[in-house]
Design a protein around this motif. Sequence first.
Motif, PDB file in Angstrom:
ATOM      1  N   LEU A  86       0.831  -1.208   0.000  1.00  0.00           N
ATOM      2  CA  LEU A  86       0.000   0.000   0.000  1.00  0.00           C
ATOM      3  C   LEU A  86       0.866   1.259   0.000  1.00  0.00           C
ATOM      4  CD1 LEU A  86      -2.947  -1.092   2.296  1.00  0.00           C
ATOM      5  CD2 LEU A  86      -2.910  -0.882  -0.195  1.00  0.00           C
ATOM      6  N   GLU A  87       2.016   1.205   0.643  1.00  0.00           N
ATOM      7  CA  GLU A  87       2.957   2.336   0.568  1.00  0.00           C
ATOM      8  C   GLU A  87       3.397   2.526  -0.883  1.00  0.00           C
ATOM      9  OE1 GLU A  87       6.045   1.300   3.343  1.00  0.00           O
ATOM     10  OE2 GLU A  87       4.736   1.623   5.082  1.00  0.00           O
ATOM     11  N   TRP A  88       3.674   1.391  -1.561  1.00  0.00           N
ATOM     12  CA  TRP A  88       4.047   1.486  -2.970  1.00  0.00           C
ATOM     13  C   TRP A  88       2.864   2.006  -3.795  1.00  0.00           C
ATOM     14  CZ3 TRP A  88       1.834  -1.426  -6.989  1.00  0.00           C
ATOM     15  CH2 TRP A  88       2.299  -1.042  -8.255  1.00  0.00           C
ATOM     16  N   ALA A  89       1.669   1.486  -3.529  1.00  0.00           N
ATOM     17  CA  ALA A  89       0.486   1.931  -4.276  1.00  0.00           C
ATOM     18  C   ALA A  89       0.300   3.433  -4.119  1.00  0.00           C
ATOM     19  CB  ALA A  89      -0.767   1.181  -3.818  1.00  0.00           C
ATOM     20  N   PHE A  90       0.543   3.942  -2.919  1.00  0.00           N
ATOM     21  CA  PHE A  90       0.448   5.389  -2.704  1.00  0.00           C
ATOM     22  C   PHE A  90       1.427   6.111  -3.625  1.00  0.00           C
ATOM     23  CE2 PHE A  90       1.725   9.394  -0.845  1.00  0.00           C
ATOM     24  CZ  PHE A  90       0.496   9.997  -0.610  1.00  0.00           C
ATOM     25  N   SER A  91       2.667   5.622  -3.702  1.00  0.00           N
ATOM     26  CA  SER A  91       3.659   6.284  -4.570  1.00  0.00           C
ATOM     27  C   SER A  91       3.257   6.190  -6.039  1.00  0.00           C
ATOM     28  CB  SER A  91       5.068   5.725  -4.339  1.00  0.00           C
ATOM     29  OG  SER A  91       5.207   4.435  -4.881  1.00  0.00           O
ATOM     30  N   LEU A  92       2.564   5.121  -6.405  1.00  0.00           N
ATOM     31  CA  LEU A  92       2.068   4.979  -7.775  1.00  0.00           C
ATOM     32  C   LEU A  92       1.021   6.055  -8.064  1.00  0.00           C
ATOM     33  CD1 LEU A  92       1.983   3.157 -10.373  1.00  0.00           C
ATOM     34  CD2 LEU A  92       0.064   1.992  -9.287  1.00  0.00           C
ATOM     35  N   PHE A  93       0.086   6.242  -7.133  1.00  0.00           N
ATOM     36  CA  PHE A  93      -0.983   7.231  -7.321  1.00  0.00           C
ATOM     37  C   PHE A  93      -0.500   8.668  -7.142  1.00  0.00           C
ATOM     38  CE2 PHE A  93      -3.668   3.542  -7.090  1.00  0.00           C
ATOM     39  CZ  PHE A  93      -4.840   3.895  -7.730  1.00  0.00           C
ATOM     40  N   ASP A  94       0.608   8.874  -6.429  1.00  0.00           N
ATOM     41  CA  ASP A  94       1.170  10.212  -6.210  1.00  0.00           C
ATOM     42  C   ASP A  94       1.997  10.599  -7.433  1.00  0.00           C
ATOM     43  OD1 ASP A  94       2.081  12.613  -5.194  1.00  0.00           O
ATOM     44  OD2 ASP A  94       3.464  11.693  -3.754  1.00  0.00           O
ATOM     45  N   VAL A  95       1.306  10.887  -8.516  1.00  0.00           N
ATOM     46  CA  VAL A  95       1.935  11.104  -9.815  1.00  0.00           C
ATOM     47  C   VAL A  95       2.979  12.222  -9.768  1.00  0.00           C
ATOM     48  CG1 VAL A  95       1.502  11.727 -12.233  1.00  0.00           C
ATOM     49  CG2 VAL A  95      -0.081  10.195 -11.038  1.00  0.00           C
ATOM     50  N   ASP A  96       2.688  13.316  -9.088  1.00  0.00           N
ATOM     51  CA  ASP A  96       3.632  14.440  -9.069  1.00  0.00           C
ATOM     52  C   ASP A  96       4.652  14.358  -7.924  1.00  0.00           C
ATOM     53  OD1 ASP A  96       2.169  15.165  -6.827  1.00  0.00           O
ATOM     54  OD2 ASP A  96       1.329  16.986  -7.719  1.00  0.00           O
ATOM     55  N   LYS A  97       4.605  13.276  -7.168  1.00  0.00           N
ATOM     56  CA  LYS A  97       5.560  13.005  -6.082  1.00  0.00           C
ATOM     57  C   LYS A  97       5.618  14.120  -5.036  1.00  0.00           C
ATOM     58  CE  LYS A  97       8.640   9.933  -8.618  1.00  0.00           C
ATOM     59  NZ  LYS A  97      10.022   9.540  -8.834  1.00  0.00           N
ATOM     60  N   ASN A  98       4.451  14.707  -4.712  1.00  0.00           N
ATOM     61  CA  ASN A  98       4.441  15.785  -3.714  1.00  0.00           C
ATOM     62  C   ASN A  98       4.011  15.303  -2.327  1.00  0.00           C
ATOM     63  OD1 ASN A  98       1.688  15.457  -3.951  1.00  0.00           O
ATOM     64  ND2 ASN A  98       1.243  17.621  -4.295  1.00  0.00           N
ATOM     65  N   GLY A  99       3.785  13.982  -2.184  1.00  0.00           N
ATOM     66  CA  GLY A  99       3.409  13.436  -0.883  1.00  0.00           C
ATOM     67  C   GLY A  99       1.915  13.374  -0.638  1.00  0.00           C
ATOM     68  N   TYR A 100       1.120  13.744  -1.622  1.00  0.00           N
ATOM     69  CA  TYR A 100      -0.341  13.706  -1.513  1.00  0.00           C
ATOM     70  C   TYR A 100      -0.931  13.174  -2.806  1.00  0.00           C
ATOM     71  CZ  TYR A 100       0.242  16.742   2.521  1.00  0.00           C
ATOM     72  OH  TYR A 100       0.621  17.251   3.733  1.00  0.00           O
ATOM     73  N   ILE A 101      -2.152  12.663  -2.699  1.00  0.00           N
ATOM     74  CA  ILE A 101      -2.892  12.210  -3.881  1.00  0.00           C
ATOM     75  C   ILE A 101      -4.109  13.108  -4.044  1.00  0.00           C
ATOM     76  CG2 ILE A 101      -4.261  10.340  -4.875  1.00  0.00           C
ATOM     77  CD1 ILE A 101      -2.585   8.362  -3.283  1.00  0.00           C
ATOM     78  N   THR A 102      -4.348  13.522  -5.285  1.00  0.00           N
ATOM     79  CA  THR A 102      -5.541  14.311  -5.601  1.00  0.00           C
ATOM     80  C   THR A 102      -6.510  13.432  -6.396  1.00  0.00           C
ATOM     81  OG1 THR A 102      -4.640  15.081  -7.699  1.00  0.00           O
ATOM     82  CG2 THR A 102      -4.182  16.451  -5.740  1.00  0.00           C
ATOM     83  N   LYS A 103      -7.724  13.919  -6.524  1.00  0.00           N
ATOM     84  CA  LYS A 103      -8.721  13.175  -7.291  1.00  0.00           C
ATOM     85  C   LYS A 103      -8.274  13.037  -8.755  1.00  0.00           C
ATOM     86  CE  LYS A 103     -13.599  12.807  -8.327  1.00  0.00           C
ATOM     87  NZ  LYS A 103     -14.923  13.406  -8.239  1.00  0.00           N
ATOM     88  N   SER A 104      -7.615  14.058  -9.295  1.00  0.00           N
ATOM     89  CA  SER A 104      -7.176  13.951 -10.698  1.00  0.00           C
ATOM     90  C   SER A 104      -6.076  12.893 -10.842  1.00  0.00           C
ATOM     91  CB  SER A 104      -6.724  15.303 -11.249  1.00  0.00           C
ATOM     92  OG  SER A 104      -5.526  15.712 -10.651  1.00  0.00           O
ATOM     93  N   GLU A 105      -5.221  12.733  -9.828  1.00  0.00           N
ATOM     94  CA  GLU A 105      -4.202  11.680  -9.888  1.00  0.00           C
ATOM     95  C   GLU A 105      -4.860  10.300  -9.814  1.00  0.00           C
ATOM     96  OE1 GLU A 105      -0.161  13.610  -8.005  1.00  0.00           O
ATOM     97  OE2 GLU A 105      -1.846  13.295  -6.634  1.00  0.00           O
ATOM     98  N   VAL A 106      -5.890  10.164  -8.982  1.00  0.00           N
ATOM     99  CA  VAL A 106      -6.642   8.910  -8.917  1.00  0.00           C
ATOM    100  C   VAL A 106      -7.229   8.616 -10.303  1.00  0.00           C
ATOM    101  CG1 VAL A 106      -8.713   7.789  -7.968  1.00  0.00           C
ATOM    102  CG2 VAL A 106      -7.124   8.965  -6.442  1.00  0.00           C
ATOM    103  N   GLY A 107      -7.759   9.651 -10.942  1.00  0.00           N
ATOM    104  CA  GLY A 107      -8.309   9.480 -12.291  1.00  0.00           C
ATOM    105  C   GLY A 107      -7.257   9.038 -13.295  1.00  0.00           C
ATOM    106  N   GLU A 108      -6.076   9.631 -13.217  1.00  0.00           N
ATOM    107  CA  GLU A 108      -4.992   9.292 -14.148  1.00  0.00           C
ATOM    108  C   GLU A 108      -4.567   7.824 -13.997  1.00  0.00           C
ATOM    109  OE1 GLU A 108      -0.493  10.862 -15.218  1.00  0.00           O
ATOM    110  OE2 GLU A 108      -1.892  12.253 -14.251  1.00  0.00           O
ATOM    111  N   ILE A 109      -4.419   7.368 -12.754  1.00  0.00           N
ATOM    112  CA  ILE A 109      -4.006   5.980 -12.536  1.00  0.00           C
ATOM    113  C   ILE A 109      -5.147   5.019 -12.885  1.00  0.00           C
ATOM    114  CG2 ILE A 109      -3.161   4.284 -10.856  1.00  0.00           C
ATOM    115  CD1 ILE A 109      -1.103   6.469 -11.734  1.00  0.00           C
ATOM    116  N   CYS A 110      -6.374   5.392 -12.578  1.00  0.00           N
ATOM    117  CA  CYS A 110      -7.511   4.538 -12.958  1.00  0.00           C
ATOM    118  C   CYS A 110      -7.590   4.388 -14.479  1.00  0.00           C
ATOM    119  CB  CYS A 110      -8.821   5.067 -12.373  1.00  0.00           C
ATOM    120  SG  CYS A 110      -8.983   4.714 -10.600  1.00  0.00           S
TER     121      CYS A 110
END
Length: 192
Positions: free
Chosen positions: A102-126
């Motif tokens: 899950l730590e890795w999955a977070f880094s996958l979804f954190d597209v811009d590597k800023n330490g947070y996930i946004t809804k648009s990043e969730v959309g990009e990975i989906c």
Amino acid sequence: MGNSKSSAMSKEILEDLKLHTKFSENELAQWYENFQKTCPSGRINPEEFEAIYARFFPDSDAKTYAQHVFRSFDTNDDGTLDFKEYIIALHMTSGGKTQRKLEWAFSLFDVDKNGYITKSEVGEICQAIFKLIPKEDQEKLPADENTPEKRAEKLWSYFNKKDNERLAEGEFIQGVLENENALRLIQYEPMK
């Protein structure tokens, strides 16, 4: 063939990988030998990584997902994966502990590597995950997740965040651990 420095894995890397992965010394030696044959330079570039991923998903478009996976494992941001990064990637995606995955999955979804996930990043990975799903399997998905947009919307709803809010790593991990559907939505498991 080459000198001993290029044809043998360093003891330091071997010990580190034995400590941090589920692989035995023999398995690591085999992986290393294959890695050296496939990547004589000792590094995998994004295109080579995409080709490897394509073999795992022959009926799908794995390129975008492979690019995101590559980014998440290129820990030193040099545009390549060395043997250690490659083995850590294999371990994390094939059988590491749930928390580490899950730590890795977070880094996958954190597209811009800023330490947070946004809804648009969730959309990009989906979007990328959806491309892994063969068309005939897409047609069997529930109505509320049969498009990448619906899948992203459903996943985001599990975190109880507004569209403009962001998600920290701990919140992401907790949200996924507390909901089996969220765990299913952050990955693609081929239907049996």
